[in-house]
Every structure is written in C-alpha cells, then in structure tokens.
Design an enzyme around this catalytic site. Sequence first.
Site, PDB file in Angstrom:
ATOM      1  N   ASP A 133      47.916  62.140 101.020  1.00 32.36           N
ATOM      2  CA  ASP A 133      48.623  61.135 101.810  1.00 32.36           C
ATOM      3  C   ASP A 133      49.410  60.258 100.834  1.00 32.36           C
ATOM      4  OD1 ASP A 133      46.734  59.467 100.692  1.00 32.36           O
ATOM      5  OD2 ASP A 133      45.948  58.705 102.586  1.00 32.36           O
ATOM      6  N   HIS A 134      49.920  59.132 101.332  1.00 32.59           N
ATOM      7  CA  HIS A 134      50.725  58.234 100.489  1.00 32.59           C
ATOM      8  C   HIS A 134      49.928  57.691  99.301  1.00 32.59           C
ATOM      9  CE1 HIS A 134      48.728  56.168 103.773  1.00 32.59           C
ATOM     10  NE2 HIS A 134      48.663  55.087 103.015  1.00 32.59           N
ATOM     11  N   CYS A 192      43.424  61.475  98.525  1.00 34.62           N
ATOM     12  CA  CYS A 192      43.783  60.292  99.306  1.00 34.62           C
ATOM     13  C   CYS A 192      43.201  59.096  98.549  1.00 34.62           C
ATOM     14  CB  CYS A 192      43.306  60.373 100.755  1.00 34.62           C
ATOM     15  SG  CYS A 192      41.529  60.369 101.019  1.00 34.62           S
ATOM     16  N   GLY A 193      43.223  57.907  99.139  1.00 34.75           N
ATOM     17  CA  GLY A 193      42.791  56.729  98.404  1.00 34.75           C
ATOM     18  C   GLY A 193      41.360  56.834  97.925  1.00 34.75           C
ATOM     19  N   THR A 194      40.437  57.026  98.842  1.00 40.33           N
ATOM     20  CA  THR A 194      39.020  57.151  98.489  1.00 40.33           C
ATOM     21  C   THR A 194      38.576  58.599  98.336  1.00 40.33           C
ATOM     22  OG1 THR A 194      38.415  57.273 100.814  1.00 40.33           O
ATOM     23  CG2 THR A 194      38.408  55.065  99.789  1.00 40.33           C
ATOM     24  N   GLY A 195      39.327  59.514  98.908  1.00 42.62           N
ATOM     25  CA  GLY A 195      38.909  60.919  98.974  1.00 42.62           C
ATOM     26  C   GLY A 195      38.006  61.196 100.162  1.00 42.62           C
ATOM     27  N   GLY A 242      38.349  60.399 103.619  1.00 45.07           N
ATOM     28  CA  GLY A 242      38.994  60.926 104.825  1.00 45.07           C
ATOM     29  C   GLY A 242      39.382  62.389 104.663  1.00 45.07           C
ATOM     30  N   MET A 243      39.922  62.735 103.515  1.00 44.78           N
ATOM     31  CA  MET A 243      40.305  64.132 103.256  1.00 44.78           C
ATOM     32  C   MET A 243      39.070  65.036 103.292  1.00 44.78           C
ATOM     33  SD  MET A 243      43.524  64.584 102.915  1.00 44.78           S
ATOM     34  CE  MET A 243      45.107  63.997 102.278  1.00 44.78           C
ATOM     35  N   HIS A 253      27.007  74.588  91.575  1.00 44.11           N
ATOM     36  CA  HIS A 253      25.938  74.618  92.575  1.00 44.11           C
ATOM     37  C   HIS A 253      26.440  74.840  94.002  1.00 44.11           C
ATOM     38  CE1 HIS A 253      22.800  72.232  89.996  1.00 44.11           C
ATOM     39  NE2 HIS A 253      23.330  73.265  89.360  1.00 44.11           N
ATOM     40  N   ARG A 305      20.035  81.166  93.057  1.00 45.71           N
ATOM     41  CA  ARG A 305      19.426  80.428  94.175  1.00 45.71           C
ATOM     42  C   ARG A 305      20.459  79.641  94.975  1.00 45.71           C
ATOM     43  NH1 ARG A 305      18.882  77.551  89.610  1.00 45.71           N
ATOM     44  NH2 ARG A 305      19.133  75.288  89.633  1.00 45.71           N
ATOM     45  N   HIS A 306      21.607  79.363  94.366  1.00 45.60           N
ATOM     46  CA  HIS A 306      22.634  78.566  95.056  1.00 45.60           C
ATOM     47  C   HIS A 306      23.345  79.363  96.148  1.00 45.60           C
ATOM     48  CE1 HIS A 306      21.894  75.357  92.278  1.00 45.60           C
ATOM     49  NE2 HIS A 306      22.054  76.195  91.260  1.00 45.60           N
TER      50      HIS A 306
HETATM   51  C1  RB5 Z   1      45.036  55.043 103.274  1.00 45.84           C
HETATM   52  O1  RB5 Z   1      45.238  53.679 103.218  1.00 45.84           O
HETATM   53  C2  RB5 Z   1      43.567  55.388 103.086  1.00 45.84           C
HETATM   54  O2  RB5 Z   1      42.861  55.052 104.242  1.00 45.84           O
HETATM   55  C3  RB5 Z   1      43.394  56.850 102.770  1.00 45.84           C
HETATM   56  O3  RB5 Z   1      44.134  57.158 101.627  1.00 45.84           O
HETATM   57  C4  RB5 Z   1      41.984  57.328 102.479  1.00 45.84           C
HETATM   58  O4  RB5 Z   1      41.363  56.521 101.534  1.00 45.84           O
HETATM   59  C5  RB5 Z   1      41.158  57.604 103.657  1.00 45.84           C
HETATM   60  O5  RB5 Z   1      40.008  58.040 103.579  1.00 45.84           O
END
Ligand code: RB5
Length: 151
Positions: free
Chosen positions: A10-11, A67-70, A72-73, A100, A134-135
């Site tokens: 994303d952005h 993405c920002g936190t990873g 949501g993806m 693993h 085992r994995h």
């Molecule tokens: C976008 O602002 C943010 O929500 C997205 O990049 C991500 O972190 C979602 O999980």
Amino acid sequence: MAERIPIGSDHAGVELKARLIEELEALGYQPVDMGTGDSKSVDYPDFAHRVAAEVERGEAWRGILLCGTGLGMSYAANRHPGVRAALSWTPEIAKLARRHNDANVLVLPARFVSEQEGVEILRTWLDTPFDGGRHVRRVEKIESGTRYAEP
Ligand code: RB5
C-alpha cells in the site's frame, strides 16, 4: 529463467518496495510490481489479494507484501488456501519462517524497519530453505484447519 516474484504494497510500503525491487533485480530475480505505484492512500487488501492469489494458483511459488505494520497484509494474504504469509521484522524471524513454516509470502512492516533492515530480511528469506522433517506435518495441519480443533 529468472524466478518471477509478485510484490505489492500500500502507500505505507511503496518506498521500501521500490528498494526491494531493485535488490531483487540485482540478485537476478524477476520482480513483478502489483502496485500500488505512489503515496496516495489505498486499501491494503486490494494488493494483498493480488499477490496471494498468484501464490494460491501456483502462478508464483512465493510473493512479497509490505504495509505500515505488515498486519493488514498478513490477515488478507493468509485467507488464501496454501498461502503462508509471514510478518517478519528481523532476519531471524524471516529465517525461522522459512525453516519451520515454509513461508511462501514475506510480509514486511515498512514503518518499523529501515531500508537496510528490509533488504537484509528479504535476502535471508530468499536464501533460507524449508527444514522439512517434523515441520512438514505441522505445516500440513495448518491447511487441514478445524479438524484439529477438537481436544
Ligand atoms: C495504512 O495507514 C496502514 O493502516 C496500513 O499500511 C497497514 O499498517 C495496515 O495493517
């Protein structure tokens, strides 16, 4: 023939994605940019589903998302059967996700890793094989799902 690797963000992940695409090309891979293309705000699931669908259908055997936190993806990509998307914020996590969990989608938290850390995580994930053994059984149980919910 160079391995084709779909990559999407994303952005929030667009800048680091550009750096990872450069790195993939330098390493001899064929990255395919599935968007987004600029810093305009977009919805991360649109890109997660594009990349994960390619892995689900076997059009690519691995993919990359940012993405920002990873988070949501990861949520969106892991809805796809056969996809094991691993949110990795250090090279060690990426290594264990391969060894693993046989992770076939790498997810990076673009707002929480530097460019250099992102590249290091990518290289580790690309180069680390699955341990098997085992994995294998454990990874199979991910796909068999609720059958294993009973005590
Ligand atoms: C976008 O602002 C943010 O929500 C997205 O990049 C991500 O972190 C979602 O999980």
